[in-house]
Write an enzyme that holds these catalytic residues in place. Structure first.
Site, mmCIF file in Angstrom:
data_model
loop_
_atom_site.group_PDB
_atom_site.id
_atom_site.type_symbol
_atom_site.label_atom_id
_atom_site.label_comp_id
_atom_site.label_asym_id
_atom_site.label_seq_id
_atom_site.Cartn_x
_atom_site.Cartn_y
_atom_site.Cartn_z
ATOM 1 N N HIS A 35 0.835 -1.206 0.000
ATOM 2 C CA HIS A 35 0.000 0.000 0.000
ATOM 3 C C HIS A 35 0.871 1.258 0.000
ATOM 4 C CE1 HIS A 35 -3.047 -2.794 1.963
ATOM 5 N NE2 HIS A 35 -3.741 -2.274 0.973
ATOM 6 N N LYS A 148 -1.194 -6.501 -8.059
ATOM 7 C CA LYS A 148 -1.520 -7.847 -7.586
ATOM 8 C C LYS A 148 -2.957 -8.183 -7.956
ATOM 9 C CE LYS A 148 -2.389 -8.942 -3.269
ATOM 10 N NZ LYS A 148 -3.717 -9.617 -3.310
ATOM 11 N N ASP A 149 -3.844 -7.189 -7.820
ATOM 12 C CA ASP A 149 -5.251 -7.381 -8.179
ATOM 13 C C ASP A 149 -5.444 -6.937 -9.631
ATOM 14 O OD1 ASP A 149 -6.456 -8.146 -5.500
ATOM 15 O OD2 ASP A 149 -5.358 -6.339 -5.000
HETATM 16 O O1 PAF Z 1 -8.266 -3.858 -3.475
HETATM 17 C C1 PAF Z 1 -8.960 -3.512 -2.492
HETATM 18 O O2 PAF Z 1 -8.455 -3.347 -1.369
HETATM 19 C C2 PAF Z 1 -10.454 -3.339 -2.657
HETATM 20 O O3 PAF Z 1 -10.975 -4.255 -3.572
HETATM 21 C C3 PAF Z 1 -10.865 -1.902 -3.022
HETATM 22 C C4 PAF Z 1 -10.303 -1.486 -4.387
HETATM 23 C C5 PAF Z 1 -10.360 -0.940 -1.958
HETATM 24 C C6 PAF Z 1 -12.386 -1.788 -3.093
HETATM 25 O O4 PAF Z 1 -12.980 -2.121 -1.880
#
Ligand code: PAF
Length: 292
Positions: A35, A148-149
């Site tokens: 993050h 990652k997502d």
């Molecule tokens: O990746 C995440 O942490 C969540 O899917 C997000 C983008 C904050 C939406 O809730």
């Protein structure tokens, strides 16, 4: 920190009045080094960085980890502040989905049925809906998401384009632990034994990458190698492994430049996802271990 719409407005109005551009980093909290790199990228793209911390019930199916999702708001606020975040927006569920919320949701379209889609029904609809709401509340110039997502990031890009939302979407590199495990808030769930085995996910992707660099491009052969290495770790259960185009997420029969292997793996009761660009010029960044 802002918890309500009014508090958020009070924090953002002076920024806008001063002409500042705003970058939004949506998160579900339990912040980790991955993050922090999103905050860094956001800070390089706009004058002011807003982070949202909201565990969005809409994106969890029954039986998933909504009730035990890790949370430490005080630590998150400290970490975000130390990385240049000017406003943390941490709403309660009733702020995001107030009484009278009529249930209009964003449908992800066919790409939402690929990869994680069949295994997490309703998940991407929940993600897109909350991200659209956050965009409406914060009205950012740019928003930053993690690689990652990958499927989530592509779906958000598609949503912004299809619905003309006018937000620039940037995707920051995936960050790994020193042993290669992709950083995730869910890594906290792993027992010490599971944590050791979980490094096998990246090892499996690297083994396929090694084959690719030796000239093997056939999807079947590359994915067999992933399965073979995962199979060496009894706690790892493969959910899916696919060779995809990283922009369209189309399944590929043969790998070329930028082709990506995406996987979801269960490690004990924890579901983890990861992806690797085959033949990448530089490896994914790794977290620097902190002493003590
Ligand atoms: O990746 C995440 O942490 C969540 O899917 C997000 C983008 C904050 C939406 O809730």
């Amino acid at each position: 920190m802002a918890h309500t719409r009014d508090e958020l407005r009070a924090a953002l109005t002076p920024l806008r009045a001063g002409g500042a551009t705003i970058a939004l980093v949506p998160t579900m909290g339990a912040l980790h080094s991955g993050h922090l790199t999103l905050f860094d990228m956001a800070g390089s793209l706009a004058d002011s960085v807003v982070a949202s911390i909201f565990v969005n019930p809409l994106q969890f199916s029954a039986g998933e980890d909504l009730d035990r999702y890790p949370a430490d708001l005080d630590a998150d606020v400290r970490l975000a502040g130390s990385r240049g975040v000017s406003t943390v927006f941490a709403p309660e569920v009733a702020v995001m989905y107030p009484e009278g919320y009529s249930g209009v949701h964003v449908q992800p379209g066919p790409l939402g049925d690929r990869l994680c889609g069949p295994f997490r029904p309703g998940h991407f609809e929940g993600v897109l809906t909350v991200v659209a709401k956050l965009f409406g509340l914060v009205r950012p110039d740019v928003a930053v998401f993690g690689r990652k997502d990958l499927q989530q990031a592509i779906l958000i890009r598609n949503m912004v384009r299809d619905l003309e939302l006018g937000v620039r979407v940037e995707v920051a590199p995936l960050v790994r632990e020193p042993d290669g495990l992709a950083m995730s808030s869910r890594n906290k769930y792993l027992s010490p034994g599971e944590r050791r085995d979980a490094a096998g996910i990246h090892a499996a992707l690297e083994a396929a990458d090694h084959l690719f660099r030796q000239g093997v491009s056939d999807a079947g052969a590359l994915l067999d190698r992933v399965r073979e290495v995962l199979g060496q770790h009894p706690r790892l259960q493969l959910e899916y492994a696919e060779l995809v185009d990283p922009e369209s997420l189309d399944a590929l029969a043969s790998a070329g430049a930028e082709s990506t292997i995406a996987v979801a793996v269960h490690c004990g009761s924890t579901r983890l996802i990861d992806n690797l660009v085959l033949g990448a010029a530089s490896p994914d960044p790794r977290m620097v271990p902190v002493d003590g």
